[in-house]
Scaffold this motif. Structure first.
Motif, PDB file in Angstrom:
ATOM      1  N   VAL A  43       0.833  -1.201   0.000  1.00  0.00           N
ATOM      2  CA  VAL A  43       0.000   0.000   0.000  1.00  0.00           C
ATOM      3  C   VAL A  43       0.867   1.250   0.000  1.00  0.00           C
ATOM      4  O   VAL A  43       0.608   2.211  -0.733  1.00  0.00           O
ATOM      5  CB  VAL A  43      -0.944  -0.005   1.217  1.00  0.00           C
ATOM      6  N   ALA A  44       1.921   1.222   0.833  1.00  0.00           N
ATOM      7  CA  ALA A  44       2.826   2.380   0.902  1.00  0.00           C
ATOM      8  C   ALA A  44       3.498   2.625  -0.437  1.00  0.00           C
ATOM      9  O   ALA A  44       3.637   3.778  -0.869  1.00  0.00           O
ATOM     10  CB  ALA A  44       3.869   2.149   1.993  1.00  0.00           C
ATOM     11  N   VAL A  45       3.913   1.546  -1.104  1.00  0.00           N
ATOM     12  CA  VAL A  45       4.573   1.684  -2.406  1.00  0.00           C
ATOM     13  C   VAL A  45       3.594   2.217  -3.445  1.00  0.00           C
ATOM     14  O   VAL A  45       3.942   3.072  -4.273  1.00  0.00           O
ATOM     15  CB  VAL A  45       5.162   0.332  -2.858  1.00  0.00           C
ATOM     16  N   ILE A  46       2.353   1.733  -3.401  1.00  0.00           N
ATOM     17  CA  ILE A  46       1.339   2.211  -4.355  1.00  0.00           C
ATOM     18  C   ILE A  46       1.075   3.703  -4.157  1.00  0.00           C
ATOM     19  O   ILE A  46       1.003   4.470  -5.129  1.00  0.00           O
ATOM     20  CB  ILE A  46       0.039   1.406  -4.207  1.00  0.00           C
ATOM     21  N   ILE A  47       0.952   4.120  -2.899  1.00  0.00           N
ATOM     22  CA  ILE A  47       0.709   5.535  -2.613  1.00  0.00           C
ATOM     23  C   ILE A  47       1.883   6.384  -3.118  1.00  0.00           C
ATOM     24  O   ILE A  47       1.692   7.431  -3.753  1.00  0.00           O
ATOM     25  CB  ILE A  47       0.490   5.755  -1.108  1.00  0.00           C
ATOM     26  N   ALA A  48       3.100   5.912  -2.842  1.00  0.00           N
ATOM     27  CA  ALA A  48       4.273   6.653  -3.302  1.00  0.00           C
ATOM     28  C   ALA A  48       4.323   6.690  -4.829  1.00  0.00           C
ATOM     29  O   ALA A  48       4.667   7.714  -5.428  1.00  0.00           O
ATOM     30  CB  ALA A  48       5.549   6.006  -2.752  1.00  0.00           C
ATOM     31  N   GLY A  49       3.940   5.566  -5.453  1.00  0.00           N
ATOM     32  CA  GLY A  49       3.913   5.526  -6.913  1.00  0.00           C
ATOM     33  C   GLY A  49       2.883   6.483  -7.487  1.00  0.00           C
ATOM     34  O   GLY A  49       3.118   7.113  -8.531  1.00  0.00           O
ATOM     35  N   LEU A  50       1.740   6.606  -6.810  1.00  0.00           N
ATOM     36  CA  LEU A  50       0.706   7.547  -7.258  1.00  0.00           C
ATOM     37  C   LEU A  50       1.196   8.990  -7.151  1.00  0.00           C
ATOM     38  O   LEU A  50       0.878   9.827  -8.003  1.00  0.00           O
ATOM     39  CB  LEU A  50      -0.568   7.355  -6.440  1.00  0.00           C
ATOM     40  N   ILE A  51       1.970   9.264  -6.103  1.00  0.00           N
ATOM     41  CA  ILE A  51       2.541  10.607  -5.963  1.00  0.00           C
ATOM     42  C   ILE A  51       3.496  10.892  -7.120  1.00  0.00           C
ATOM     43  O   ILE A  51       3.457  11.971  -7.726  1.00  0.00           O
ATOM     44  CB  ILE A  51       3.264  10.745  -4.610  1.00  0.00           C
ATOM     45  N   ALA A  52       4.349   9.893  -7.426  1.00  0.00           N
ATOM     46  CA  ALA A  52       5.266  10.056  -8.567  1.00  0.00           C
ATOM     47  C   ALA A  52       4.482  10.238  -9.860  1.00  0.00           C
ATOM     48  O   ALA A  52       4.818  11.089 -10.696  1.00  0.00           O
ATOM     49  CB  ALA A  52       6.188   8.841  -8.674  1.00  0.00           C
ATOM     50  N   GLY A  53       3.409   9.454 -10.017  1.00  0.00           N
ATOM     51  CA  GLY A  53       2.564   9.596 -11.199  1.00  0.00           C
ATOM     52  C   GLY A  53       1.902  10.957 -11.267  1.00  0.00           C
ATOM     53  O   GLY A  53       1.707  11.509 -12.356  1.00  0.00           O
ATOM     54  N   GLY A  54       1.555  11.508 -10.105  1.00  0.00           N
ATOM     55  CA  GLY A  54       0.970  12.844 -10.074  1.00  0.00           C
ATOM     56  C   GLY A  54       1.930  13.899 -10.589  1.00  0.00           C
ATOM     57  O   GLY A  54       1.527  14.814 -11.329  1.00  0.00           O
ATOM     58  N   TYR A  55       3.203  13.779 -10.209  1.00  0.00           N
ATOM     59  CA  TYR A  55       4.207  14.707 -10.737  1.00  0.00           C
ATOM     60  C   TYR A  55       4.339  14.550 -12.247  1.00  0.00           C
ATOM     61  O   TYR A  55       4.468  15.530 -12.989  1.00  0.00           O
ATOM     62  CB  TYR A  55       5.559  14.469 -10.064  1.00  0.00           C
ATOM     63  N   TRP A  56       4.343  13.308 -12.710  1.00  0.00           N
ATOM     64  CA  TRP A  56       4.455  13.067 -14.151  1.00  0.00           C
ATOM     65  C   TRP A  56       3.260  13.656 -14.902  1.00  0.00           C
ATOM     66  O   TRP A  56       3.420  14.280 -15.954  1.00  0.00           O
ATOM     67  CB  TRP A  56       4.564  11.569 -14.418  1.00  0.00           C
ATOM     68  N   LEU A  57       2.056  13.478 -14.349  1.00  0.00           N
ATOM     69  CA  LEU A  57       0.849  14.023 -14.969  1.00  0.00           C
ATOM     70  C   LEU A  57       0.897  15.547 -14.987  1.00  0.00           C
ATOM     71  O   LEU A  57       0.528  16.183 -15.991  1.00  0.00           O
ATOM     72  CB  LEU A  57      -0.390  13.542 -14.217  1.00  0.00           C
ATOM     73  N   ALA A  58       1.361  16.128 -13.876  1.00  0.00           N
ATOM     74  CA  ALA A  58       1.491  17.592 -13.830  1.00  0.00           C
ATOM     75  C   ALA A  58       2.453  18.079 -14.898  1.00  0.00           C
ATOM     76  O   ALA A  58       2.227  19.112 -15.546  1.00  0.00           O
ATOM     77  CB  ALA A  58       1.963  18.028 -12.443  1.00  0.00           C
ATOM     78  N   GLY A  59       3.537  17.322 -15.101  1.00  0.00           N
ATOM     79  CA  GLY A  59       4.481  17.688 -16.153  1.00  0.00           C
ATOM     80  C   GLY A  59       3.858  17.621 -17.531  1.00  0.00           C
ATOM     81  O   GLY A  59       4.098  18.486 -18.384  1.00  0.00           O
ATOM     82  N   ALA A  60       3.006  16.596 -17.763  1.00  0.00           N
ATOM     83  CA  ALA A  60       2.336  16.464 -19.060  1.00  0.00           C
ATOM     84  C   ALA A  60       1.372  17.619 -19.295  1.00  0.00           C
ATOM     85  O   ALA A  60       1.281  18.160 -20.415  1.00  0.00           O
ATOM     86  CB  ALA A  60       1.597  15.134 -19.118  1.00  0.00           C
ATOM     87  N   VAL A  61       0.651  18.021 -18.244  1.00  0.00           N
ATOM     88  CA  VAL A  61      -0.281  19.145 -18.370  1.00  0.00           C
ATOM     89  C   VAL A  61       0.477  20.434 -18.681  1.00  0.00           C
ATOM     90  O   VAL A  61       0.067  21.223 -19.549  1.00  0.00           O
ATOM     91  CB  VAL A  61      -1.112  19.299 -17.074  1.00  0.00           C
ATOM     92  N   CYS A  62       1.581  20.640 -17.977  1.00  0.00           N
ATOM     93  CA  CYS A  62       2.372  21.847 -18.208  1.00  0.00           C
ATOM     94  C   CYS A  62       2.989  21.843 -19.610  1.00  0.00           C
ATOM     95  O   CYS A  62       3.132  22.904 -20.241  1.00  0.00           O
ATOM     96  CB  CYS A  62       3.462  21.980 -17.149  1.00  0.00           C
ATOM     97  N   SER A  63       3.359  20.668 -20.100  1.00  0.00           N
ATOM     98  CA  SER A  63       3.891  20.576 -21.465  1.00  0.00           C
ATOM     99  C   SER A  63       2.840  20.994 -22.480  1.00  0.00           C
ATOM    100  O   SER A  63       3.135  21.687 -23.466  1.00  0.00           O
ATOM    101  CB  SER A  63       4.355  19.147 -21.753  1.00  0.00           C
TER     102      SER A  63
END
Length: 323
Positions: A43-63
């Protein structure tokens, strides 16, 4: 920074191979240990992965905004920063879990501790740990500075990541990851080969000899005893530093200072980390040879990763068609 940069490819190879090595070692060792990995780690790894994915998604939106806005350079820089942070997290998360588990597995060994050999090595260098502890403790203000510098390591990795992410220093960020991960492998191999308790447990000094320091040098004692005495539940959220030999604080201090070269942070960080390395003896509970070994690990990782990257660059240059 282009993904075609040969140095980035080499750093990526180091990062991938070190993670794979830790995962393979954990899978092979775990069935023969008394450690059980709690399911909540997933669960902890999934949550951390979602946070990383959130940064990636934010980068895609900004692009996308960069392609539509007049402020394309600003949006592009923000997108690159988010993407760089995501890349770091996607490497750091699995590495943290796999390397911590390995170090717990290594510490659960019933093999005799080798502290006496390290004490003899210190004496051969003219160093006596109890005397050094008592001397450092006799200067309360100096002890307070050393305690601060020892704890200051916790906010330095975020500084490295944020600086290189925000200036789009992807090569430097991945170089930091590669050096950090390579040094973790060297540290893990060494600590598995040389199990020790540390000087606080070996010498058992009176509390009055270190009353101006914290219990950082003893923070691993309860965990190590639990690892040896019976079934142990591994929770990544409750891990503590249990590496005595070599001093990973020393290794990190050198690696972080190297990662911040040619930045505004270099000189203040270098000063803090120089004092931090001194503090690893009284505050961190390390022998002098622990500190020396930690320094050698850092230098070996830096030199090894640099040579690997330079080798890849030379090969690429040789393969380029001449004009």
């Amino acid at each position: 920074m282009s993904y075609q940069d040969p140095a980035i490819h080499r750093y990526g190879q180091v990062i991938g191979l070190t993670i794979a090595a830790f995962v393979a070692a954990d899978l092979l060792w775990l069935p023969f240990s008394n450690i059980t990995v709690d399911s909540s780690n997933g669960v902890a790894v999934i949550i951390a992965g979602l946070i990383a994915g959130g940064y990636w998604l934010a980068g895609a939106v900004c692009s996308r905004m960069a392609r539509r806005s007049r402020l394309s350079k600003v949006w592009g820089a923000i997108a690159a920063a988010f993407e760089n942070i995501a890349i770091f997290l996607l490497a750091f998360i699995p590495m943290s879990v796999a390397s911590c588990l390995f170090m717990y597995l290594a510490s659960s060994t019933a093999r005799p501790r080798l502290d006496a050999y390290l004490v003899d090595a210190d004496k051969a260098l003219g160093f006596d740990w109890p005397s050094a502890l008592a001397y450092a403790n006799s200067f309360p203000m100096a002890a307070a500075v050393l305690v601060f510098c020892y704890a200051a390591l916790t906010w330095q990795i975020p500084i490295v990541v944020l600086w290189h992410a925000c200036v789009n220093g992807r090569r430097r960020l991945l170089e930091f990851c590669a050096v950090l991960f390579a040094s973790s492998v060297l540290t893990a191999i060494t600590m598995a080969a040389v199990p020790v308790d540390g000087p606080y447990l070996y010498f058992k000094p009176a509390a009055s000899l270190y009353d101006h320091f914290t219990n950082a040098g003893l923070s691993h004692a309860t965990t190590v005893e639990a690892l040896r005495s019976g079934p142990f539940i591994f929770l990544i959220s409750k891990t503590v530093g249990i590496t005595c030999f070599p001093s990973f604080h020393t290794t990190l201090g050198i690696v972080i200072t190297y990662a911040l070269r040619r930045t505004p942070f270099f000189f203040p960080v270098a000063i803090v980390n120089a004092l931090m390395i001194v503090s690893t003896v009284p505050e961190g509970g390390h022998y002098l040879v622990d500190v020396i070994a930690g320094g050698l690990v850092a230098v070996a990782a830096i030199v090894g990763v640099r040579r690997l990257a330079d080798h890849g660059r030379r090969i690429r240059t040789a393969l380029l068609p001449s004009e």
